[in-house]
Design a protein around this motif. Structure first.
Motif, mmCIF file in Angstrom:
data_model
loop_
_atom_site.group_PDB
_atom_site.id
_atom_site.type_symbol
_atom_site.label_atom_id
_atom_site.label_comp_id
_atom_site.label_asym_id
_atom_site.label_seq_id
_atom_site.Cartn_x
_atom_site.Cartn_y
_atom_site.Cartn_z
ATOM 1 N N ALA A 1 2.072 5.556 -2.903
ATOM 2 C CA ALA A 1 2.508 5.369 -4.287
ATOM 3 C C ALA A 1 1.412 5.838 -5.236
ATOM 4 N N TRP A 2 1.664 6.972 -5.869
ATOM 5 C CA TRP A 2 0.754 7.468 -6.909
ATOM 6 C C TRP A 2 1.172 6.815 -8.220
ATOM 7 N N THR A 3 0.338 5.928 -8.738
ATOM 8 C CA THR A 3 0.685 5.157 -9.931
ATOM 9 C C THR A 3 -0.398 5.316 -10.998
ATOM 10 N N PRO A 4 -0.091 4.923 -12.233
ATOM 11 C CA PRO A 4 -1.089 5.081 -13.297
ATOM 12 C C PRO A 4 -2.284 4.149 -13.189
ATOM 13 N N SER A 5 -2.184 3.060 -12.424
ATOM 14 C CA SER A 5 -3.283 2.097 -12.367
ATOM 15 C C SER A 5 -3.214 1.294 -11.079
ATOM 16 N N ALA A 6 -4.333 0.647 -10.763
ATOM 17 C CA ALA A 6 -4.358 -0.231 -9.594
ATOM 18 C C ALA A 6 -3.388 -1.393 -9.767
ATOM 19 N N ALA A 7 -3.223 -1.851 -11.011
ATOM 20 C CA ALA A 7 -2.289 -2.949 -11.257
ATOM 21 C C ALA A 7 -0.860 -2.532 -10.931
ATOM 22 N N ARG A 8 -0.491 -1.298 -11.246
ATOM 23 C CA ARG A 8 0.849 -0.817 -10.898
ATOM 24 C C ARG A 8 0.983 -0.663 -9.382
ATOM 25 N N THR A 9 -0.062 -0.197 -8.721
ATOM 26 C CA THR A 9 -0.021 -0.090 -7.258
ATOM 27 C C THR A 9 0.199 -1.451 -6.623
ATOM 28 N N ALA A 10 -0.427 -2.474 -7.179
ATOM 29 C CA ALA A 10 -0.320 -3.820 -6.611
ATOM 30 C C ALA A 10 1.111 -4.331 -6.586
ATOM 31 N N LEU A 11 1.962 -3.827 -7.473
ATOM 32 C CA LEU A 11 3.355 -4.283 -7.497
ATOM 33 C C LEU A 11 4.097 -3.938 -6.206
ATOM 34 N N TYR A 12 3.646 -2.900 -5.501
ATOM 35 C CA TYR A 12 4.313 -2.481 -4.274
ATOM 36 C C TYR A 12 3.981 -3.391 -3.090
ATOM 37 N N VAL A 13 2.960 -4.220 -3.235
ATOM 38 C CA VAL A 13 2.506 -5.043 -2.104
ATOM 39 C C VAL A 13 2.531 -6.525 -2.453
ATOM 40 N N ARG A 14 3.460 -6.893 -3.318
ATOM 41 C CA ARG A 14 3.689 -8.314 -3.545
ATOM 42 C C ARG A 14 4.228 -8.945 -2.262
ATOM 43 N N PRO A 15 4.126 -10.258 -2.116
ATOM 44 C CA PRO A 15 4.433 -10.892 -0.824
ATOM 45 C C PRO A 15 5.792 -10.575 -0.236
ATOM 46 N N ASP A 16 6.762 -10.209 -1.063
ATOM 47 C CA ASP A 16 8.097 -9.926 -0.531
ATOM 48 C C ASP A 16 8.407 -8.437 -0.507
ATOM 49 N N GLU A 17 7.378 -7.578 -0.657
ATOM 50 C CA GLU A 17 7.605 -6.139 -0.615
ATOM 51 C C GLU A 17 6.838 -5.526 0.560
ATOM 52 N N LEU A 18 6.176 -4.419 0.352
ATOM 53 C CA LEU A 18 5.460 -3.759 1.432
ATOM 54 C C LEU A 18 4.107 -4.442 1.662
ATOM 55 N N HIS A 19 3.437 -4.057 2.743
ATOM 56 C CA HIS A 19 2.210 -4.741 3.134
ATOM 57 C C HIS A 19 0.944 -4.068 2.590
ATOM 58 N N GLN A 20 0.979 -2.745 2.508
ATOM 59 C CA GLN A 20 -0.174 -1.986 2.043
ATOM 60 C C GLN A 20 0.290 -0.858 1.129
ATOM 61 N N ALA A 21 -0.645 -0.381 0.310
ATOM 62 C CA ALA A 21 -0.395 0.813 -0.499
ATOM 63 C C ALA A 21 -1.676 1.635 -0.506
ATOM 64 N N PHE A 22 -1.529 2.930 -0.364
ATOM 65 C CA PHE A 22 -2.715 3.798 -0.364
ATOM 66 C C PHE A 22 -3.443 3.715 -1.702
ATOM 67 N N ASN A 23 -4.762 3.696 -1.618
ATOM 68 C CA ASN A 23 -5.606 3.572 -2.796
ATOM 69 C C ASN A 23 -6.047 4.959 -3.253
ATOM 70 N N PHE A 24 -5.156 5.648 -3.942
ATOM 71 C CA PHE A 24 -5.479 6.995 -4.390
ATOM 72 C C PHE A 24 -6.480 6.996 -5.538
ATOM 73 N N HIS A 25 -6.590 5.881 -6.242
ATOM 74 C CA HIS A 25 -7.592 5.808 -7.302
ATOM 75 C C HIS A 25 -8.995 5.909 -6.696
ATOM 76 N N TYR A 26 -9.169 5.298 -5.526
ATOM 77 C CA TYR A 26 -10.457 5.402 -4.845
ATOM 78 C C TYR A 26 -10.668 6.812 -4.304
ATOM 79 N N LEU A 27 -9.651 7.369 -3.673
ATOM 80 C CA LEU A 27 -9.767 8.719 -3.109
ATOM 81 C C LEU A 27 -10.167 9.726 -4.188
ATOM 82 N N ASN A 28 -9.661 9.547 -5.398
ATOM 83 C CA ASN A 28 -9.913 10.509 -6.470
ATOM 84 C C ASN A 28 -11.200 10.248 -7.244
ATOM 85 N N THR A 29 -11.994 9.273 -6.820
ATOM 86 C CA THR A 29 -13.236 8.942 -7.525
ATOM 87 C C THR A 29 -14.386 9.799 -7.013
#
Length: 525
Positions: free
Chosen positions: A267-295
């Protein structure tokens, strides 16, 4: 030993790009049989799981990300028996298996799309067909651009040869986007999940997880905001809130199977906070941290993205993930600048962070991006649609070297589908095994140390920053300290952190930390 229910929270997961990993039948292209023969390498490396990029039946217009049949193996990779054998052998070696799932789009050769082109109304509802704008509908329905360049729309022809409607493809024209407003699409993908879970896979990496839902009315973007590559700017066709109900439905499927089967969002998102929405307890387990990769390799920038990632994901009870390379980006040895020493330092820093780490095949060998691939050998569709576009992906997909010599350095007996540099024999698994100064042995030692020191039931999901000179990151996790010098020159630490466990380059264990070097330390008290 990790608990069966939370193995993924601190797992090291190794990405296999099947076409370039190992060739089992000598045709110059990697396959499942080849990958199965090389699983012991991954077990000895010390990873917890493997993630395989797509091996489904496909015309290969985009490296298999154009899927014609989600329940079949492309003959170039083998068959379902080969997939079952790989999964079984991986499990016997203690490795879990994650497979790619491509739900944003199918191949144009998919049965549904072929029926849609033939005029089947039910099939057409499963994709985005729209009339054009302008005289005679000659202009695309909106101004969206394809990730690979050019319009995100292609016009069809009616059975009688006249011009018809346009269909949406955020990627290549051979990859029409599914319409997730269609209940049939939802039903199909829940069925596909169950098919592979029944075969024994431990999870799914969800391709373009942020792209499934499109906004009502498909509004224009505006010429000034168009992006050619996946990025972090808000766009109307990415990161729509409606995707989350899809993943809640999928989580219920995953939770119905034993052994903690997981979902991982690309999930390429505008912020880490938006990425976190994909891994709430009733959704997916992990999301790739592209913000870190692009640093960039910069201490202040890295600290900021590490804090932002940990804080955002902690708020939803999920672990962060860390990644430096994959099949879509320039290998980090090349991308970060500074050559192999900096790449090794970046790898040790990543592996010291709380959460899960993803490795891309060949990074454990210190492979650089391959430059200068002849145009006639290129295979990336973006090269053909927009010559000169940044991020051409062939250079990170060159087949791996396993042996010092031979026609493809041990990749297979029939050469390799992309040309390998002649010096790669010296970077091969055979050349590096047993050499204590090699990058391969550094990774083996790092993963072993991580498993005994940083992972498992006693692992901490937090870190405490320590005082450090400018350009240096220093943090503590329990009895472990990591120091990373992002400067090119040596710096003197305020004090010797503890007993040296491992360093990415020459380091005498004193208070002076060489440039582009990460060191791990054991401390007491």
């Amino acid at each position: 030993m990790k608990k069966q229910t939370d193995w993924w929270r601190d797992a090291v997961i190794y990405q296999i790009y099947p076409r370039s990993f190992a060739d089992g039948d000598g045709d110059g292209t990697g396959d499942l049989k080849g990958a199965r023969t090389r699983l012991p390498h991954l077990a000895s490396l010390g990873v917890d799981a493997v993630w395989l990029s797509p091996f489904y039946a496909s015309p290969q217009a985009d490296g298999g990300y154009d899927v014609a049949d989600y329940r079949a193996i492309d003959p170039m990779y083998g068959d379902l028996a080969d997939a079952a054998a790989l999964i079984s052998e991986a499990h016997a070696l203690g490795l879990r298996v994650i497979v790619d799932l491509v739900p944003n789009h199918s191949s144009e050769r998919h049965e549904w799309f072929q029926r849609a082109l033939a005029g089947d109304p039910a099939a057409r509802e499963r994709y985005h067909f729209r009339p054009g704008r302008g005289p005679g509908g000659s202009e695309p329905p909106n101004d969206w651009e394809s990730i690979f360049g050019g319009p995100a729309w292609t016009r069809t022809k009616n059975p009688d040869g006249t011009h018809g409607d346009w269909y949406l493809h955020l990627f290549a024209p051979e990859q029409p986007d599914f319409n997730w407003d269609s209940p049939a699409v939802h039903d199909e993908f829940r069925s596909v999940l169950r098919f592979w879970l029944d075969l024994g896979v431990d999870g799914f990496r969800v391709d373009v997880a942020h792209g499934l839902v499109k906004p009502a009315g498909l509004p224009d973007v505006g010429a000034s905001r168009q992006l050619r590559l996946l990025g972090s700017e808000p766009l109307p066709f990415f990161d729509q809130d409606g995707v989350h109900e899809i993943y809640r439905s999928w989580r219920r499927v995953l939770d119905a199977y034993p052994g903690a089967r997981i979902g991982v969002a690309e999930a390429w998102t505008p912020s880490a906070a938006r990425t976190a929405l994909y891994v709430r307890p009733d959704e997916l387990h992990q999301a790739f941290n592209f913000h870190y990769l692009n640093t960039a390799w910069d201490a202040a920038a890295l600290r900021e993205v590490i804090d932002e990632s940990l804080d955002s994901l902690r708020a939803v009870g999920a672990p962060s993930t860390w990644v430096l390379s994959n099949h879509d980006v320039v290998r980090h040895r090349t991308r970060l600048g500074g050559g192999l020493p900096r790449a090794r330092a970046a790898s040790l820093l990543m592996l010291a962070l709380p959460g899960s780490a993803y490795l891309y095949q060949g990074e454990e060998l210190g492979l650089p991006e391959v430059a200068g691939i002849p145009d006639e050998a290129r295979q990336d569709p973006s090269f053909f649609r927009d010559t000169g576009q940044d991020g051409l992906r062939d250079g990170c997909r060159v087949p791996l070297p396993w042996a010092r010599g031979g026609p493809s350095f041990g990749f297979g007996t029939g050469g390799s589908w992309l040309p390998q540099p002649p010096e790669w024999g010296g970077l091969s698994v055979a050349a590096q095994t047993g050499d204590p100064d090699s990058t391969l042995e550094l990774y083996r030692t790092a993963l072993r140390t991580r498993r005994t020191t940083l992972a498992g039931p006693t692992a901490t999901d937090t870190l405490d920053w320590l005082e450090a000179p400018d350009g240096v990151l220093a943090f503590r996790r329990g009895g472990f300290v990591c120091t990373a010098n992002t400067r090119e020159t040596a710096v003197r630490l305020p004090a010797r952190p503890g007993e040296l466990l491992l360093a990415s380059g020459p380091c005498d264990g004193g208070a002076e930390l060489p440039g582009d070097t990460t060191a791990w330390w054991s401390v007491r008290g």
